[in-house]
Design a protein around this motif. Structure first.
Motif, PDB file in Angstrom:
ATOM      1  N   ILE A 267      15.075  32.812 -34.034  1.00 14.68           N
ATOM      2  CA  ILE A 267      14.471  31.989 -35.082  1.00 14.68           C
ATOM      3  C   ILE A 267      14.792  30.524 -34.810  1.00 14.68           C
ATOM      4  N   ALA A 268      13.768  29.668 -34.827  1.00 11.36           N
ATOM      5  CA  ALA A 268      13.947  28.243 -34.541  1.00 11.36           C
ATOM      6  C   ALA A 268      13.737  27.424 -35.807  1.00 11.36           C
ATOM      7  N   ARG A 269      14.427  26.292 -35.873  1.00 12.52           N
ATOM      8  CA  ARG A 269      14.254  25.401 -37.022  1.00 12.52           C
ATOM      9  C   ARG A 269      12.833  24.844 -37.066  1.00 12.52           C
ATOM     10  N   ASP A 270      12.291  24.527 -35.903  1.00 12.25           N
ATOM     11  CA  ASP A 270      10.913  24.049 -35.814  1.00 12.25           C
ATOM     12  C   ASP A 270      10.081  25.109 -35.112  1.00 12.25           C
ATOM     13  N   PRO A 271       9.320  25.915 -35.864  1.00 12.19           N
ATOM     14  CA  PRO A 271       8.569  27.012 -35.248  1.00 12.19           C
ATOM     15  C   PRO A 271       7.362  26.563 -34.445  1.00 12.19           C
ATOM     16  N   ARG A 272       7.100  25.270 -34.376  1.00 10.08           N
ATOM     17  CA  ARG A 272       5.950  24.765 -33.621  1.00 10.08           C
ATOM     18  C   ARG A 272       6.375  23.823 -32.491  1.00 10.08           C
ATOM     19  N   LEU A 273       7.628  23.828 -32.099  1.00 15.95           N
ATOM     20  CA  LEU A 273       8.108  22.866 -31.114  1.00 15.95           C
ATOM     21  C   LEU A 273       7.370  22.985 -29.782  1.00 15.95           C
ATOM     22  N   ILE A 274       7.249  24.192 -29.241  1.00 20.06           N
ATOM     23  CA  ILE A 274       6.586  24.387 -27.953  1.00 20.06           C
ATOM     24  C   ILE A 274       5.109  24.011 -28.066  1.00 20.06           C
ATOM     25  N   THR A 275       4.487  24.362 -29.176  1.00 16.46           N
ATOM     26  CA  THR A 275       3.088  23.991 -29.388  1.00 16.46           C
ATOM     27  C   THR A 275       2.923  22.477 -29.368  1.00 16.46           C
ATOM     28  N   LYS A 276       3.818  21.764 -30.027  1.00 14.56           N
ATOM     29  CA  LYS A 276       3.756  20.302 -30.041  1.00 14.56           C
ATOM     30  C   LYS A 276       3.947  19.734 -28.633  1.00 14.56           C
ATOM     31  N   LEU A 277       4.893  20.298 -27.886  1.00 16.07           N
ATOM     32  CA  LEU A 277       5.144  19.807 -26.532  1.00 16.07           C
ATOM     33  C   LEU A 277       3.943  20.064 -25.618  1.00 16.07           C
ATOM     34  N   LEU A 278       3.311  21.220 -25.756  1.00 14.04           N
ATOM     35  CA  LEU A 278       2.134  21.523 -24.951  1.00 14.04           C
ATOM     36  C   LEU A 278       0.998  20.552 -25.265  1.00 14.04           C
ATOM     37  N   ILE A 279       0.807  20.273 -26.536  1.00 13.37           N
ATOM     38  CA  ILE A 279      -0.224  19.307 -26.930  1.00 13.37           C
ATOM     39  C   ILE A 279       0.106  17.930 -26.366  1.00 13.37           C
ATOM     40  N   LEU A 280       1.375  17.543 -26.442  1.00 12.66           N
ATOM     41  CA  LEU A 280       1.798  16.236 -25.929  1.00 12.66           C
ATOM     42  C   LEU A 280       1.520  16.112 -24.431  1.00 12.66           C
ATOM     43  N   ILE A 281       1.814  17.167 -23.666  1.00 13.23           N
ATOM     44  CA  ILE A 281       1.568  17.140 -22.219  1.00 13.23           C
ATOM     45  C   ILE A 281       0.079  17.007 -21.928  1.00 13.23           C
ATOM     46  N   ASN A 282      -0.738  17.785 -22.634  1.00 10.61           N
ATOM     47  CA  ASN A 282      -2.180  17.716 -22.430  1.00 10.61           C
ATOM     48  C   ASN A 282      -2.730  16.333 -22.756  1.00 10.61           C
ATOM     49  N   VAL A 283      -2.283  15.765 -23.869  1.00 13.20           N
ATOM     50  CA  VAL A 283      -2.763  14.446 -24.272  1.00 13.20           C
ATOM     51  C   VAL A 283      -2.304  13.379 -23.284  1.00 13.20           C
ATOM     52  N   ALA A 284      -1.062  13.467 -22.816  1.00 15.24           N
ATOM     53  CA  ALA A 284      -0.540  12.489 -21.864  1.00 15.24           C
ATOM     54  C   ALA A 284      -1.347  12.501 -20.563  1.00 15.24           C
ATOM     55  N   ILE A 285      -1.672  13.701 -20.074  1.00 22.19           N
ATOM     56  CA  ILE A 285      -2.461  13.799 -18.839  1.00 22.19           C
ATOM     57  C   ILE A 285      -3.884  13.303 -19.071  1.00 22.19           C
ATOM     58  N   PHE A 286      -4.430  13.572 -20.252  1.00 19.71           N
ATOM     59  CA  PHE A 286      -5.766  13.073 -20.589  1.00 19.71           C
ATOM     60  C   PHE A 286      -5.791  11.547 -20.569  1.00 19.71           C
ATOM     61  N   ILE A 287      -4.773  10.926 -21.154  1.00 18.67           N
ATOM     62  CA  ILE A 287      -4.692   9.458 -21.167  1.00 18.67           C
ATOM     63  C   ILE A 287      -4.559   8.923 -19.745  1.00 18.67           C
ATOM     64  N   ALA A 288      -3.759   9.603 -18.922  1.00 18.06           N
ATOM     65  CA  ALA A 288      -3.594   9.176 -17.533  1.00 18.06           C
ATOM     66  C   ALA A 288      -4.914   9.256 -16.775  1.00 18.06           C
ATOM     67  N   ILE A 289      -5.698  10.292 -17.030  1.00 19.28           N
ATOM     68  CA  ILE A 289      -6.995  10.447 -16.358  1.00 19.28           C
ATOM     69  C   ILE A 289      -7.962   9.359 -16.806  1.00 19.28           C
ATOM     70  N   GLN A 290      -7.903   9.001 -18.102  1.00 18.73           N
ATOM     71  CA  GLN A 290      -8.772   7.928 -18.578  1.00 18.73           C
ATOM     72  C   GLN A 290      -8.411   6.601 -17.925  1.00 18.73           C
ATOM     73  N   ALA A 291      -7.118   6.427 -17.649  1.00 20.91           N
ATOM     74  CA  ALA A 291      -6.671   5.190 -17.013  1.00 20.91           C
ATOM     75  C   ALA A 291      -7.016   5.157 -15.527  1.00 20.91           C
ATOM     76  N   ASP A 292      -7.020   6.314 -14.894  1.00 18.13           N
ATOM     77  CA  ASP A 292      -7.331   6.393 -13.465  1.00 18.13           C
ATOM     78  C   ASP A 292      -8.118   7.673 -13.219  1.00 18.13           C
ATOM     79  N   SER A 293      -9.422   7.559 -13.173  1.00 19.73           N
ATOM     80  CA  SER A 293     -10.294   8.735 -13.055  1.00 19.73           C
ATOM     81  C   SER A 293     -10.101   9.482 -11.744  1.00 19.73           C
TER      82      SER A 293
END
Length: 300
Positions: free
Chosen positions: A83-109
């Motif tokens: 049982i974790a204090r934040d039951p969505r931690l991994i979900t948040k991290l996965l979203i963060l990674i996807n968004v970070a890579i998306f921003i990087a691609i927008q900066a350099d196609s």
């Protein structure tokens, strides 16, 4: 699952028109499961696996305000995770990674060329110098986190948030992350096997469809109404096969892997839980690896 009789005063959740109560912590979520100690109605996110049935977080923590003794020394999720204090931690991290890579691609196609899944380039009869067949196996993973269009990442991240939270709470962080990665890799492997080797694909859809399949397995395990999940899955599959430019192979591969892995996770017998759960993940991963090796040999 039959509905348990009404619990002590103050533990009854709000009733809907069909008689199913809402979770005592999330009233908008219908549930037919109750805490075996205080009989509060509890949803998958609030369920804590106990020696008999499931218990609510309050009883697990020692029954704050209820007068109960601690329910378990090592509270576990439905699948045996911690049982974790934040039951969505991994979900948040996965979203963060996807968004970070998306921003990087927008900066350099040009990053798209380096991250997308491509089987072989140049195509036969020339020897591949780029792509998975050319030794760039990392593309099977990086393509799972790469998005180029705003609508694409928006749809996938919303789906990840809606599906991922309840699954992470029910499975635990490690099992949930394993489900996500194995499903995504299975989607990449099937795309690599069937699609044209010179065709590029990207996106988290394979892993997302794995979460769809896992959600269906979890809902069935908890004896919830399957119709909303099936309807949503059918709608998504219709879009998958009716719209052009969609790598349906990733969707199908991820869906199949998600169903298999989730079934092993939630139906594993308690006495052999770890063996069955990780054995199921390992078996699916082995199939993925064999598929990749055979396809690479065929393209060599």
């Amino acid at each position: 699952m039959d509905q348990a009789p009404g619990g002590p005063q103050g533990t009854q959740g709000p009733q809907d028109a069909h008689g199913l109560p809402g979770c005592y912590r999330h009233p908008d979520r219908e549930t037919g499961v109750r805490c075996t100690r205080c009989e509060r109605p509890i949803c998958p996110e609030c369920m804590v696996s106990a020696s008999v049935g499931f218990q609510c977080p309050e009883c697990v923590r020692g029954g704050s305000g209820t007068g109960h003794a601690p329910a378990a020394n090592h509270p576990r999720t439905l699948a045996g995770g911690t049982i974790a204090r934040d039951p969505r931690l991994i979900t948040k991290l996965l979203i963060l990674i996807n968004v970070a890579i998306f921003i990087a691609i927008q900066a350099d196609s040009r990053l798209v060329t380096d991250l997308t899944l491509i089987g072989a380039w140049p195509p036969a009869p020339f020897t591949p110098t780029q792509g998975v067949a050319g030794g760039e196996w990392y593309r099977l993973v990086t393509s799972m986190f790469a998005h180029q269009e705003l609508w694409h990442i928006a749809f996938n991240m919303l789906s990840l948030w809606w599906l991922g939270g309840p699954l992470e709470a029910a499975l635990g962080r490690v099992r949930y992350f394993s489900l996500y990665m194995v499903s995504g890799l299975a989607g990449s492997a099937l795309t690599y096997l069937i699609a044209s080797p010179s065709e590029q694909s990207l996106g988290a859809s394979g892993a997302i469809y794995g979460l769809f399949g896992a959600t269906a397995v979890l809902v069935r395990r908890l004896n919830y109404d399957m119709r909303p999940v099936i309807a949503l899955l059918v709608i998504n599959l219709i879009f998958t096969f009716s719209l052009s430019g969609i790598a349906w192979q990733a969707h199908v591969g991820g869906l199949i892997a998600g169903v298999i892995v989730a079934y092993g996770m939630v139906h594993a017998p308690r006495e052999r839980r770890a063996l069955v759960q990780w054995g199921t993940c390992g078996a699916v991963l082995l199939i993925v690896i064999v598929t990749i090796v055979l396809r690479t040999a065929a393209l060599a």
